[in-house]
Design a protein around this motif. Structure first.
Motif, mmCIF file in Angstrom:
data_model
loop_
_atom_site.group_PDB
_atom_site.id
_atom_site.type_symbol
_atom_site.label_atom_id
_atom_site.label_comp_id
_atom_site.label_asym_id
_atom_site.label_seq_id
_atom_site.Cartn_x
_atom_site.Cartn_y
_atom_site.Cartn_z
ATOM 1 N N PRO A 228 0.823 -1.213 0.000
ATOM 2 C CA PRO A 228 0.000 0.000 0.000
ATOM 3 C C PRO A 228 0.857 1.263 0.000
ATOM 4 C CG PRO A 228 -0.750 -1.553 1.670
ATOM 5 C CD PRO A 228 0.568 -2.063 1.170
ATOM 6 N N THR A 229 0.301 2.332 -0.511
ATOM 7 C CA THR A 229 0.919 3.655 -0.473
ATOM 8 C C THR A 229 0.117 4.531 0.481
ATOM 9 O OG1 THR A 229 -0.426 4.734 -2.171
ATOM 10 C CG2 THR A 229 1.389 3.317 -2.932
ATOM 11 N N PRO A 230 0.592 5.734 0.781
ATOM 12 C CA PRO A 230 -0.201 6.621 1.632
ATOM 13 C C PRO A 230 -1.578 6.957 1.056
ATOM 14 C CG PRO A 230 2.055 7.353 1.587
ATOM 15 C CD PRO A 230 1.953 6.256 0.565
ATOM 16 N N ALA A 231 -1.784 6.729 -0.227
ATOM 17 C CA ALA A 231 -3.097 6.968 -0.835
ATOM 18 C C ALA A 231 -3.983 5.733 -0.814
ATOM 19 C CB ALA A 231 -2.919 7.449 -2.275
ATOM 20 N N SER A 232 -3.463 4.604 -0.322
ATOM 21 C CA SER A 232 -4.248 3.372 -0.274
ATOM 22 C C SER A 232 -5.163 3.368 0.954
ATOM 23 C CB SER A 232 -3.327 2.147 -0.197
ATOM 24 O OG SER A 232 -2.438 2.097 -1.290
ATOM 25 N N PRO A 233 -6.370 2.847 0.820
ATOM 26 C CA PRO A 233 -7.257 2.753 1.992
ATOM 27 C C PRO A 233 -6.604 1.948 3.107
ATOM 28 C CG PRO A 233 -8.471 2.279 -0.045
ATOM 29 C CD PRO A 233 -7.005 2.333 -0.413
ATOM 30 N N GLY A 234 -6.639 2.492 4.301
ATOM 31 C CA GLY A 234 -6.136 1.777 5.461
ATOM 32 C C GLY A 234 -4.632 1.755 5.606
ATOM 33 N N TRP A 235 -3.917 2.580 4.823
ATOM 34 C CA TRP A 235 -2.450 2.577 4.943
ATOM 35 C C TRP A 235 -2.043 2.981 6.353
ATOM 36 C CZ3 TRP A 235 1.499 6.422 5.544
ATOM 37 C CH2 TRP A 235 2.801 5.962 5.265
ATOM 38 N N ASP A 236 -1.214 2.194 6.974
ATOM 39 C CA ASP A 236 -0.789 2.464 8.345
ATOM 40 C C ASP A 236 0.657 2.024 8.499
ATOM 41 O OD1 ASP A 236 -0.338 2.739 11.045
ATOM 42 O OD2 ASP A 236 -2.179 1.711 11.668
ATOM 43 N N PRO A 237 1.614 2.971 8.487
ATOM 44 C CA PRO A 237 3.030 2.591 8.574
ATOM 45 C C PRO A 237 3.437 2.028 9.922
ATOM 46 C CG PRO A 237 2.784 4.966 8.704
ATOM 47 C CD PRO A 237 1.419 4.420 8.380
ATOM 48 N N SER A 238 2.550 2.131 10.916
ATOM 49 C CA SER A 238 2.897 1.566 12.227
ATOM 50 C C SER A 238 2.685 0.057 12.268
ATOM 51 C CB SER A 238 2.057 2.224 13.323
ATOM 52 O OG SER A 238 0.687 1.862 13.203
ATOM 53 N N LEU A 239 2.001 -0.481 11.246
ATOM 54 C CA LEU A 239 1.757 -1.918 11.179
ATOM 55 C C LEU A 239 2.689 -2.562 10.169
ATOM 56 C CD1 LEU A 239 -2.163 -1.900 11.110
ATOM 57 C CD2 LEU A 239 -0.664 -2.302 13.098
ATOM 58 N N PRO A 240 3.020 -3.834 10.354
ATOM 59 C CA PRO A 240 3.811 -4.521 9.322
ATOM 60 C C PRO A 240 3.047 -4.481 8.002
ATOM 61 C CG PRO A 240 3.692 -5.848 11.316
ATOM 62 C CD PRO A 240 2.719 -4.722 11.502
ATOM 63 N N PRO A 241 3.746 -4.292 6.897
ATOM 64 C CA PRO A 241 3.039 -4.246 5.611
ATOM 65 C C PRO A 241 2.376 -5.587 5.325
ATOM 66 C CG PRO A 241 5.402 -4.398 5.267
ATOM 67 C CD PRO A 241 5.191 -4.157 6.733
ATOM 68 N N PRO A 242 1.220 -5.569 4.661
ATOM 69 C CA PRO A 242 0.576 -6.838 4.304
ATOM 70 C C PRO A 242 1.439 -7.612 3.323
ATOM 71 C CG PRO A 242 -0.458 -5.010 3.156
ATOM 72 C CD PRO A 242 0.504 -4.408 4.131
ATOM 73 N N ALA A 243 1.109 -8.880 3.167
ATOM 74 C CA ALA A 243 1.849 -9.690 2.201
ATOM 75 C C ALA A 243 1.786 -9.029 0.835
ATOM 76 C CB ALA A 243 1.251 -11.095 2.145
ATOM 77 N N GLN A 244 2.945 -8.974 0.170
ATOM 78 C CA GLN A 244 2.995 -8.263 -1.101
ATOM 79 C C GLN A 244 1.991 -8.877 -2.073
ATOM 80 O OE1 GLN A 244 4.993 -8.039 -4.332
ATOM 81 N NE2 GLN A 244 4.944 -10.239 -4.688
ATOM 82 N N ASP A 245 1.279 -8.021 -2.810
ATOM 83 C CA ASP A 245 0.191 -8.468 -3.668
ATOM 84 C C ASP A 245 0.150 -7.558 -4.891
ATOM 85 O OD1 ASP A 245 -2.296 -9.036 -4.878
ATOM 86 O OD2 ASP A 245 -3.172 -9.600 -2.943
ATOM 87 N N PRO A 246 0.162 -8.140 -6.109
ATOM 88 C CA PRO A 246 0.124 -7.307 -7.313
ATOM 89 C C PRO A 246 -1.073 -6.368 -7.381
ATOM 90 C CG PRO A 246 0.719 -9.558 -7.886
ATOM 91 C CD PRO A 246 0.324 -9.575 -6.442
ATOM 92 N N LYS A 247 -2.104 -6.606 -6.572
ATOM 93 C CA LYS A 247 -3.240 -5.681 -6.598
ATOM 94 C C LYS A 247 -2.827 -4.264 -6.183
ATOM 95 C CE LYS A 247 -4.979 -6.339 -1.850
ATOM 96 N NZ LYS A 247 -6.111 -6.828 -1.017
ATOM 97 N N PHE A 248 -1.733 -4.167 -5.420
ATOM 98 C CA PHE A 248 -1.262 -2.845 -5.004
ATOM 99 C C PHE A 248 -0.457 -2.131 -6.094
ATOM 100 C CE2 PHE A 248 -1.611 -4.955 -0.741
ATOM 101 C CZ PHE A 248 -2.640 -4.156 -0.259
ATOM 102 N N ALA A 249 -0.182 -2.842 -7.198
ATOM 103 C CA ALA A 249 0.563 -2.194 -8.284
ATOM 104 C C ALA A 249 -0.177 -0.961 -8.788
ATOM 105 C CB ALA A 249 0.791 -3.185 -9.426
ATOM 106 N N LYS A 250 -1.481 -1.024 -8.841
ATOM 107 C CA LYS A 250 -2.258 0.134 -9.294
ATOM 108 C C LYS A 250 -2.004 1.336 -8.392
ATOM 109 C CE LYS A 250 -6.920 1.742 -10.386
ATOM 110 N NZ LYS A 250 -8.346 1.360 -10.569
#
Length: 487
Positions: A228-250
């Motif tokens: 996720p990026t800061p523009a992604s819904p629910g982006w929270d840098p205090s949490l471990p990033p979710p498992a990498q997923d090509p859906k976030f490429a957009k």
């Protein structure tokens, strides 16, 4: 016959006398060179992509010049070394993730031209292999440290060993320092790497206002891991990033566009837009896991790492208000062309005492006729390097209608971008035969007199070309028996 650089200057001078473009200002222009990490043309709306919103880059193309035949190597290090040195890889290649420390970069050259020079973003050119990779000890820490690359200031992800690189996105880690200093690793808790670099770039322009400034921004986006990026819904840098997923490429491609927009807006707010040439380029095709739609109805899979058009056909857009007219160019451009172009744009002398493969496209930027590049040449072999064992050596050349490999394979390129078709020798028509001969001469000219880097396996161990399927044979003499087929 006048030297090429003299001819180009004369043509440009005549164009100005005829009431063409406004003449260059007496002061040298600023230059901001942005290179995205893993984006093919299908990722941008201005090239016919429909999967992502890229309004800033589309507007940049509307206001400036968009090149329809820009090429890069299929992977990042081959392109970055070629871009920074102006040389094809067979002249200075060592291994993946390594910029040989004896090379002269465009940072050094722009510094010599009187520029304040800064680099912000991704490096990955000093030490790539992890310590447990076979023969890694022969390559670790053998590349160029950013302190020696010709830049007054640097802030870079992956400047040191791979295992120390940290994140490039949420809570980013980067090595920051000045020319000649080893720098300091800093981690920005709660921040996003792209946001930090945009701020640092604009601050660098502030600090050097009144002095010609060159900034090279090798972006991290939209390279995997897909997060996720800061523009992604629910982006929270205090949490471990979710498992990498090509859906976030957009999200990442669109945030790439957002970053470009912030830089363009920041220059305009500082009254620097009229005095700054901004260039956007891609280092290779989109990741193979990413599928993107085109306005002709096709769905295109990314070709990063591959010698397909989806691996090498990248966006190139330039904007310089008052100097670049809105236009589209079908000129062929490859990564080696940036060094002579930048030097000519800033009025510096293009050296003739060193082997530079690039051809300046300054005239295309400024609306003056220039000598066209007949083809883009590729010497591509990203080995040795950790996780690069799946790749092979390929030597080939591409023009607007065909692609020829040194082993004799010929592809026709369609009017539809990124489409190519392998043509059996028995089905070649007159155009195909002419193209094969023309491109084989390009390959032969580039390889003539060159001690080609030895063929190695993924660990860097020399291998016998006769038994390694990774080596492509010399051009088939049936194409042109007059060609010198040395490898």
């Amino acid at each position: 016959m006048l030297p090429m650089n003299v001819s180009i200057r004369c043509l440009f001078f005549l164009a100005c006398l005829q009431g063409g473009l406004s003449a260059l200002a007496a002061d040298q222009p600023n230059v901001l060179l942005i290179m995205a990490d893993d984006i093919g043309i299908e990722g941008l709306g201005c090239y016919g992509g429909t999967s992502y919103q890229t309004p800033n880059l589309d507007r940049m193309a509307d206001d400036g010049i968009r090149f329809t035949h820009a090429f890069a190597q299929p992977l990042c290090t081959p392109t970055r070394v070629q871009l920074m040195t102006g040389k094809y890889n067979h002249r200075n290649w060592r291994s993946f993730g390594i910029l040989p420390p004896d090379q002269t970069t465009f940072g050094h050259r722009m510094k010599s031209a009187g520029y304040a020079t800064g680099i912000f973003g991704k490096w990955q050119l000093q030490s790539y292999d992890p310590p447990d990779y076979p023969s890694a000890d022969l390559r670790r820490a053998t590349g160029m440290h950013p302190k020696d690359a010709g830049f007054d200031q640097y802030a870079l992800f992956h400047s040191l060993h791979t295992e120390d690189k940290g994140s490039r996105y949420a809570n980013p880690t980067m090595l920051e320092g000045l020319a000649g200093s080893d720098g300091e690793l800093k981690t920005y808790a709660g921040r996003y790497g792209t946001d930090i670099w945009v701020e640092q770039i604009l601050t660098f322009f502030d600090q050097h206002k009144g002095q010609p400034t060159f900034v090279y921004y090798p972006m991290a986006l939209p390279h995997h891991p897909f997060e996720p990026t800061p523009a992604s819904p629910g982006w929270d840098p205090s949490l471990p990033p979710p498992a990498q997923d090509p859906k976030f490429a957009k999200d990442m491609i669109q945030y790439m566009d957002t970053a470009v927009g912030r830089l363009l807006d920041g220059l305009k707010q500082r009254d620097l837009d009229q005095s700054t040439l901004v260039i956007f380029y891609g280092d290779n095709g989109t990741h193979q896991q990413v599928r993107s739609s085109m306005d002709d109805g096709r769905v295109v899979s990314g070709g990063k790492g591959l010698t397909t058009q989806t691996g090498i056909h990248v966006p190139l857009i330039a904007k310089w208000p008052g100097h670049i007219r809105p236009s589209v160019s079908n000129r062929i451009v490859d990564a080696s062309d940036f060094v002579p172009t930048l030097l000519e744009v800033v009025g510096a002398t293009v050296p003739d005492d060193q082997q530079l493969d690039g051809i300046s496209f300054k005239g295309d930027l400024l609306g003056a006729p220039t000598v066209d590049r007949p083809a883009a040449f590729f010497w591509y072999d990203p080995r040795p390097g950790w996780d690069k064992d799946a790749f092979t050596r390929s030597v080939f050349a591409v023009d607007r209608g065909h692609k020829l490999f040194r082993d004799g394979r010929l592809f026709r390129l369609s009017d539809l971008p990124l489409q190519e078709t392998l043509i059996d020798r028995d089905d070649w028509n007159d155009d195909d035969r002419a193209a094969a001969k023309r491109l084989s001469l390009v390959i032969a000219e580039q390889m003539a007199g060159v001690d080609e880097p030895p063929l190695v396996d993924e660990t860097g161990t020399p291998v016998d070309p006769a038994v390694d399927p990774a080596i492509d044979p010399a051009i088939d003499p049936a194409i042109d028996p007059a060609i010198d087929r040395r490898r």
